[in-house]
Design an enzyme around this catalytic site. Structure first.
Site, mmCIF file in Angstrom:
data_model
loop_
_atom_site.group_PDB
_atom_site.id
_atom_site.type_symbol
_atom_site.label_atom_id
_atom_site.label_comp_id
_atom_site.label_asym_id
_atom_site.label_seq_id
_atom_site.Cartn_x
_atom_site.Cartn_y
_atom_site.Cartn_z
ATOM 1 C CG HIS A 229 74.559 2.832 -21.872
ATOM 2 N ND1 HIS A 229 74.638 2.291 -20.622
ATOM 3 C CD2 HIS A 229 73.426 2.321 -22.431
ATOM 4 C CE1 HIS A 229 73.618 1.476 -20.431
ATOM 5 N NE2 HIS A 229 72.863 1.484 -21.501
HETATM 6 C C1 UD1 Z 1 70.582 -0.163 -26.058
HETATM 7 C C2 UD1 Z 1 69.324 -0.356 -25.212
HETATM 8 C C3 UD1 Z 1 69.635 -0.140 -23.744
HETATM 9 C C4 UD1 Z 1 70.793 -1.015 -23.317
HETATM 10 C C5 UD1 Z 1 71.976 -0.768 -24.238
HETATM 11 C C6 UD1 Z 1 73.164 -1.620 -23.908
HETATM 12 C C7 UD1 Z 1 67.208 0.295 -26.284
HETATM 13 C C8 UD1 Z 1 66.143 1.320 -26.321
HETATM 14 N N1 UD1 Z 1 68.288 0.621 -25.573
HETATM 15 O O1 UD1 Z 1 70.992 1.182 -25.905
HETATM 16 O O2 UD1 Z 1 68.500 -0.476 -22.982
HETATM 17 O O3 UD1 Z 1 71.104 -0.715 -21.981
HETATM 18 O O4 UD1 Z 1 71.579 -1.044 -25.584
HETATM 19 O O5 UD1 Z 1 74.268 -1.232 -24.692
HETATM 20 O O6 UD1 Z 1 67.073 -0.732 -26.894
HETATM 21 N N2 UD1 Z 1 76.267 1.919 -31.845
HETATM 22 C C9 UD1 Z 1 77.436 1.539 -32.449
HETATM 23 N N3 UD1 Z 1 77.663 0.198 -32.604
HETATM 24 C C10 UD1 Z 1 76.782 -0.740 -32.193
HETATM 25 C C11 UD1 Z 1 75.593 -0.328 -31.592
HETATM 26 C C12 UD1 Z 1 75.356 1.016 -31.412
HETATM 27 O O7 UD1 Z 1 78.249 2.334 -32.844
HETATM 28 O O8 UD1 Z 1 77.069 -1.949 -32.352
HETATM 29 C C13 UD1 Z 1 76.027 3.369 -31.658
HETATM 30 C C14 UD1 Z 1 75.193 3.959 -32.757
HETATM 31 O O9 UD1 Z 1 75.666 5.228 -33.013
HETATM 32 C C15 UD1 Z 1 73.816 4.054 -32.110
HETATM 33 C C16 UD1 Z 1 74.152 4.294 -30.635
HETATM 34 O O10 UD1 Z 1 75.361 3.569 -30.418
HETATM 35 O O11 UD1 Z 1 73.039 5.065 -32.675
HETATM 36 C C17 UD1 Z 1 73.116 3.789 -29.695
HETATM 37 O O12 UD1 Z 1 72.795 2.417 -29.968
HETATM 38 P P1 UD1 Z 1 71.303 1.859 -29.720
HETATM 39 O O13 UD1 Z 1 71.265 0.434 -30.075
HETATM 40 O O14 UD1 Z 1 70.309 2.747 -30.354
HETATM 41 O O15 UD1 Z 1 71.075 2.056 -28.172
HETATM 42 P P2 UD1 Z 1 72.016 1.839 -26.919
HETATM 43 O O16 UD1 Z 1 72.349 3.178 -26.362
HETATM 44 O O17 UD1 Z 1 73.149 0.912 -27.196
#
Ligand code: UD1
Length: 390
Positions: A229
């Site tokens: 991820h």
């Molecule tokens: C975040 C953390 C990372 C951790 C990871 C675990 C930061 C900078 N990164 O990354 O360190 O390893 O979580 O999962 O804080 N999304 C959904 N549903 C959700 C959450 C996210 O669809 O419930 C999608 C959205 O499109 C979002 C993307 O996933 O833009 C990324 O989510 P985000 O919370 O920005 O970062 P992670 O990649 O999950």
């Protein structure tokens, strides 16, 4: 004493659950001694992760109640997430006036809430302090550096992190070696996870429909487990477009692979036109994000793990599953083979992945428990907070 602890993203829930249980135990011990200086605890969720599968299922699995306050921040750019969290968290702090803010891990919630708390002159405690990858292109490295610099109490998971904190000039009174709190959750849940039947994980809720993978001929004793991820792997078209065909056309032929997909990864596979290739593969089974117990069960059953997750590198040490880490560096060097662990760093270098995959196919599980990864870290964390400056 009033403590606010903060969670935002999936790995945080696994880390905070044992801390909440330690507070409940501490309070019930005090009550039985008829002492009534109980800890008043408030759990704040920033809302960074919000999907049922990334969020609610973890609270259920880990046996903790829902957060007291949800800031509802959701997805966005880094600046949006951090900025919106700070604005909302400041309101909470002004109202709740805690003595301590407890932060775990290295996600955007950790960074945003440490800055907000210090600006309100509230003491901060960072659980999982001192991890350093040295890689400033990782958003988490920035989050770790800032949170540690601001925190009053730095609770480190391993001896290498303790050294990092000393090298950065931290006061010896601030730094405490407490062990790895994530392993408290693992120890609490490993028996329960071991009882799950792997075929039950392949249910309607988890299975992505219309795949060509044939579950009826799948050998449940012979599979690899893949998670990916990190932006460095999934946001780069060139890298993802070389990794995915290599995994589907080569690795998965040698050993079938189960791949629970992070929402970011699913989105990027579709965006880069790789989706069909993945779901058409007869050798890769793709799943929606699975819950904590299911992930642990698959880790226990897998012959090999391929991952870019920090937490899974640590969990593999305890399960002993050979871990091919799809990163060039790690903030968790204690998990590396060179330090007694099970993880090898391969970045996204195809040659290295191929070599380590072939080696891992011949390996047996060899569990390793670093010092103080003993399931009692949360109690030590709480003790350090309660005794701070006493
Ligand atoms: C975040 C953390 C990372 C951790 C990871 C675990 C930061 C900078 N990164 O990354 O360190 O390893 O979580 O999962 O804080 N999304 C959904 N549903 C959700 C959450 C996210 O669809 O419930 C999608 C959205 O499109 C979002 C993307 O996933 O833009 C990324 O989510 P985000 O919370 O920005 O970062 P992670 O990649 O999950």
């Amino acid at each position: 004493m009033k403590i606010i602890s903060v969670v935002g993203a999936r790995p945080n829930f696994v880390k905070i659950a044992p801390f909440i249980k330690a507070i409940i135990l501490y309070n019930s011990n005090l009550k039985s001694k008829k002492e009534f200086e109980l800890i008043d605890h408030v759990l704040v969720h920033t809302g960074q992760h919000y999907d049922e599968r990334m969020n609610d299922s973890f609270f259920k699995n880990l046996g903790i109640s829902r957060p007291d306050i949800n800031l509802g921040v959701g997805s966005g750019t880094h600046a949006e997430q951090v900025g919106n969290t700070m604005i909302e968290f400041e309101k909470v702090l002004k109202l709740e006036k805690p003595d301590w803010v407890v932060l775990v891990g290295d996600v955007n919630a950790t960074l945003a809430c440490s800055i907000t708390a210090k600006k309100e002159n509230i003491k901060c405690c960072h659980i999982e302090a001192g991890l350093r990858s040295g890689d400033m292109t990782m958003p988490e490295e920035i989050n770790r550096l800032v949170t540690d610099r601001l925190s009053d109490l730095l609770l480190a998971p391993d001896v290498l992190s303790v050294d990092n904190l000393y090298k950065e000039g931290n006061d010896k009174n601030q730094v405490r070696f407490v062990g790895n709190i994530m392993i408290d959750s693992l120890d609490d849940n490993i028996t329960k996870a071991g009882k799950i039947k792997i075929q039950d994980i392949f249910n309607e809720n988890n299975l992505i429909p219309d795949q060509e993978f044939d579950l009826s001929i799948f050998d449940l004793d012979d599979f690899g487990l893949l998670t990916m991820h990190r932006p460095s792997n999934v946001d780069n078209k060139e890298k993802l477009c070389s990794l995915v065909p290599f995994i589907t056309n080569e690795l998965a032929i040698k050993m079938k692979i189960i791949w629970p997909l992070h929402p970011r990864t699913m989105k990027q596979l579709k965006f880069f036109g790789l989706w069909d290739q993945v779901i058409r593969s007869k050798n890769i089974l793709v799943l929606n994000p699975i819950n904590y117990l299911e992930m642990l069960r698959l880790n226990l059953g897998a012959k090999i793990v391929l991952t870019d997750s920090g937490g899974i590198q640590e969990e593999c040490c305890i399960t002993g599953t050979p871990c091919i880490t799809l990163r060039k560096n790690t903030e968790r060097p204690i998990t590396l083979v060179a330090n007694g662990g099970v993880s090898v760093l391969v970045g996204n270098d195809i040659e290295k992945i191929r070599k380590e995959f072939d080696l891992a196919m011949e390996k047996r599980k060899s569990p390793f428990r670093p010092e103080l990864w003993d399931g009692k870290t949360a109690a030590r964390c709480l003790k350090e907070i309660v005794n701070y400056n006493k």
